[in-house]
Write a protein that holds these residues in place. Structure first.
Motif, short mmCIF file in Angstrom:
data_model
loop_
_atom_site.label_atom_id
_atom_site.label_comp_id
_atom_site.label_asym_id
_atom_site.label_seq_id
_atom_site.Cartn_x
_atom_site.Cartn_y
_atom_site.Cartn_z
N GLU A 1 -0.05 12.68 12.96
CA GLU A 1 -1.02 13.63 12.37
C GLU A 1 -0.89 13.64 10.85
OE1 GLU A 1 0.00 16.99 15.42
OE2 GLU A 1 -1.89 17.56 14.47
N ILE A 2 0.35 13.56 10.39
CA ILE A 2 0.59 13.47 8.94
C ILE A 2 -0.08 12.21 8.40
CG2 ILE A 2 2.39 13.16 7.17
CD1 ILE A 2 2.46 15.94 8.37
N VAL A 3 0.15 11.10 9.09
CA VAL A 3 -0.39 9.81 8.65
C VAL A 3 -1.92 9.86 8.60
CG1 VAL A 3 -0.63 7.37 9.30
CG2 VAL A 3 1.60 8.50 9.47
N GLN A 4 -2.53 10.35 9.68
CA GLN A 4 -4.00 10.40 9.76
C GLN A 4 -4.57 11.27 8.63
OE1 GLN A 4 -5.63 8.68 12.13
NE2 GLN A 4 -7.64 9.26 11.31
N GLY B 1 0.82 -1.21 0.00
CA GLY B 1 0.00 0.00 0.00
C GLY B 1 0.85 1.26 0.00
N PRO B 2 0.22 2.40 0.22
CA PRO B 2 0.93 3.68 0.09
C PRO B 2 1.77 4.04 1.33
CG PRO B 2 -1.32 4.07 0.76
CD PRO B 2 -1.19 2.58 0.57
N THR B 3 2.78 4.87 1.09
CA THR B 3 3.46 5.56 2.18
C THR B 3 2.72 6.88 2.32
OG1 THR B 3 5.54 4.55 1.52
CG2 THR B 3 5.69 6.45 2.98
N VAL B 4 2.09 7.09 3.47
CA VAL B 4 1.13 8.20 3.56
C VAL B 4 1.78 9.50 4.04
CG1 VAL B 4 -1.08 6.99 3.68
CG2 VAL B 4 0.36 7.06 5.70
N TYR B 5 2.42 10.20 3.10
CA TYR B 5 3.01 11.50 3.45
C TYR B 5 2.65 12.55 2.42
CZ TYR B 5 6.57 10.71 -0.09
OH TYR B 5 7.21 10.51 -1.28
N ILE C 1 -0.23 -0.06 5.23
CA ILE C 1 0.00 1.38 5.26
C ILE C 1 1.40 1.60 5.81
CG2 ILE C 1 -0.68 3.56 6.36
CD1 ILE C 1 -2.73 2.55 4.34
N THR C 2 2.27 2.19 4.99
CA THR C 2 3.63 2.48 5.45
C THR C 2 3.61 3.81 6.17
OG1 THR C 2 4.61 1.25 3.65
CG2 THR C 2 6.02 2.86 4.73
N ASP C 3 3.84 3.76 7.48
CA ASP C 3 3.84 5.01 8.24
C ASP C 3 5.13 5.19 9.03
OD1 ASP C 3 3.36 3.07 10.08
OD2 ASP C 3 1.53 3.95 10.92
N VAL C 4 6.12 4.34 8.75
CA VAL C 4 7.42 4.52 9.38
C VAL C 4 8.45 3.76 8.55
CG1 VAL C 4 7.18 2.48 10.88
CG2 VAL C 4 8.76 4.28 11.53
N GLY C 5 9.67 4.25 8.53
CA GLY C 5 10.78 3.47 7.96
C GLY C 5 11.03 3.66 6.48
N GLY D 1 18.96 8.77 4.07
CA GLY D 1 18.15 9.98 4.15
C GLY D 1 17.18 9.96 5.31
N GLU D 2 16.32 10.97 5.31
CA GLU D 2 15.38 11.13 6.41
C GLU D 2 14.10 10.35 6.13
OE1 GLU D 2 14.78 15.28 7.16
OE2 GLU D 2 13.62 14.95 9.00
N ASP D 3 13.42 9.92 7.19
CA ASP D 3 12.12 9.25 7.06
C ASP D 3 11.13 10.24 6.41
OD1 ASP D 3 10.35 6.87 8.70
OD2 ASP D 3 9.27 8.68 8.06
N LYS D 4 10.40 9.77 5.37
CA LYS D 4 9.54 10.67 4.61
C LYS D 4 8.46 11.32 5.47
CE LYS D 4 10.14 8.51 0.08
NZ LYS D 4 9.53 7.82 -1.04
N ILE D 5 7.89 10.52 6.38
CA ILE D 5 6.81 11.05 7.22
C ILE D 5 7.37 11.97 8.31
CG2 ILE D 5 5.06 10.36 8.93
CD1 ILE D 5 4.68 7.88 6.93
N ALA D 6 8.50 11.53 8.90
CA ALA D 6 9.12 12.35 9.95
C ALA D 6 9.55 13.71 9.39
CB ALA D 6 10.33 11.61 10.53
#
Ligand code: ZN
Length: 493
Positions: A100-103, A32-36, A70-74, A83-88
């Motif tokens: 909050e970004i993920v939600q 599934g998606p990386t939610v950022y 749902i990719t929400d970390v890593g 590099g940096e975590d996309k969501i972080a």
């Protein structure tokens, strides 16, 4: 029901009959998606491709457990472990919690999928909710000797793995060459060689998302979540793993390696990959300025778009190509899909109004074979463009009958209605308008026009030409085309 589904397995590179491991149960896992950020055309394609598979497997009578993560970390900026975590990163820039970004983006993703009529999966597990399972997975790989710890991180040892298994078999990469070049390049890094990938990363002091582990505080590597969560919900061996072709390397190659290293064998029986979407012949990318989100398609608010495109047009556009072919987006291509879909749905609605003729009349089309021809196309690796072309053959016939140039027997008429409803609504997931409220309004509006035209018909029968002309002229002025037929009337806007 006879099940003759044949699917192309990306691992063996062959079309193979699909036989589940434990029928009637089917395990299906899709990345599934990386939610950022907002979902774009590239998200719509795998979602729609595997929605078709999900719908068809269920229609064939299988009990499908469809897991889409749902990719929400890593998921780091440079895909693997750099590099940096996309969501972080997004959370840091916007000064909010990563969750909050993920939600925020997950709600928007679900909304876009709903508009595209993509059915929700059976389970939608989050990577951040499965840290315990991922740590346990790393421990298994370490115990089997295919990983090593280095400065609080754990890396997968590709060279060692490749002595027993075959790294690169899915993507067709030449691993000897990879290892050879990485041997010369490496030296400074905490990894033994650049081909090795992170199973667990030590969190730097400023890294927000972090969990305690046997190796210190850190977070899981991106590839690990899919191995851990597919195994948790679908078992050590499961039927189908899907995703976009861009995920074959390194993501899916690493998933195979992780499973083989941890349990000694592969988990996945059939690998399926959808091809990519290009925009005016170019790859989609933020830097290229051709990155169009689904919302922008629906509202027409991107500089490259000359108009708005409905979710159903996007869905139909994607289904007009086989999922393993590339699709090139352009305004012209989408406009022609829009017209095609309109023609198909118009015929579908005309079909509902057709009256059968007596059983003695000859059928003008071979209705009996239509269902089988469509089914054969679906069975041939989900060949939706061929299904659509068979439906268009029937559209021609429906229009001929509706224009009074041919007739249909009652049994043929019922069969046509049933085939159209099955393929258009149930399997291809197409419908006339975007939501139920719209569709109710459309129904009411159609009935109101019908009512006016019935009043006009009555006026004509009563020789009340003033009323009859008044209704006709008023509707024509509003843009309606009215056609008198032997049974009454037909109209279009
Ligand atoms: Zn994945």
């Amino acid at each position: 029901m006879e099940k003759n589904l044949i699917i192309y397995n990306s691992l063996t590179r062959e079309k193979t009959p699909f036989i589940p491991n434990n029928p009637p149960h089917v395990g299906l896992y899709v990345c599934g998606p990386t939610v950022y950020g907002d979902a774009h055309l590239g998200h719509a394609r795998p979602a729609i491709t595997f929605d078709i598979l999900f719908r068809y497997l269920r229609y064939l009578g299988y009990k499908v457990r469809y897991v889409r993560n749902i990719t929400d970390v890593g998921h780091l900026e440079h895909d693997a472990d750099e590099g940096e975590d996309k969501i972080a990163k997004k959370a840091r820039l916007e000064q909010v919690e990563p969750m909050e970004i993920v939600q925020h983006y997950l709600l928007r993703y679900h909304h876009a999928m709903e508009r595209l009529n993509v059915l929700p999966p059976s389970i939608e597990p989050h990577a951040s909710g499965h840290i315990i399972e991922q740590i346990a997975f790393v421990e298994k790989i370490l115990a089997a000797g295919y990983a090593y710890e280095s400065h609080g991180s754990v890396y997968f040892d590709v060279e060692k793995y490749n002595t027993k298994f075959h790294y690169g078999k899915l993507s067709g990469r030449n691993v000897d060459e990879l290892l050879e070049t990485s041997r010369q390049l490496d030296g400074q890094s905490e990894k033994r060689r650049s081909t090795d990938f992170a199973l667990w990363k030590k969190a730097s002091p400023e890294h927000i998302m972090r969990w305690a582990s046997p190796w210190g505080e850190g977070f899981p590597g991106w590839h690990l979540e899919c191995s851990a969560m597919s195994m948790k919900y679908l078992g050590e061996t499961f039927d189908i793993h899907g995703g976009g072709m861009d995920l074959m390397f390194p993501h899916h190659e690493c998933e195979i390696a992780q499973s083989c290293a941890a349990i000694g064998h592969e988990s996945v029986r059939y690998w399926m990959h959808n091809n990519m979407i290009t925009i005016n012949g170019q790859k989609m990318g933020k830097s290229l300025g051709n990155f169009i989100t689904l919302e922008e398609f629906f509202s027409g608010s991107h500089a490259l778009l000359t108009q708005t495109y409905s979710p159903m047009t996007i869905r139909f556009f994607i289904l007009q190509a086989h999922y393993r072919s590339t699709v090139d987006f352009s305004n012209e291509a989408l406009q022609s899909s829009e017209k095609g879909l309109e023609r198909l749905l118009e015929a579908y609605s005309r079909l509902q109004k057709l009256q059968p003729a007596g059983d003695s009349t000859t059928a003008c089309i071979e209705v009996a074979g239509l269902r089988n021809r469509c089914m054969e196309a679906m069975n041939d690796d989900l060949n939706t463009p061929i299904v659509i072309s068979h439906l268009f053959d029937a559209v021609k016939a429906i229009n001929t009958v509706a224009d009074g140039k041919a007739t249909l027997r009652a049994t043929d008429l019922e069969e046509l209605k049933s085939v159209f409803s099955l393929f258009i609504n149930d399997l291809l997931g197409l419908h006339a308008s975007d939501n139920a409220a719209d569709s109710n309004a459309t129904e009411a509006y159609k009935k109101a026009i019908d009512l006016l035209l019935e009043m006009r018909l009555q006026a004509k029968q009563n020789k009340d030409w003033a009323t009859s002309d008044r209704i006709r002229n008023a509707l024509t002025a509003l843009g309606f085309t009215i056609k008198d037929t032997k049974d009454g009337f037909e109209w279009s806007l």
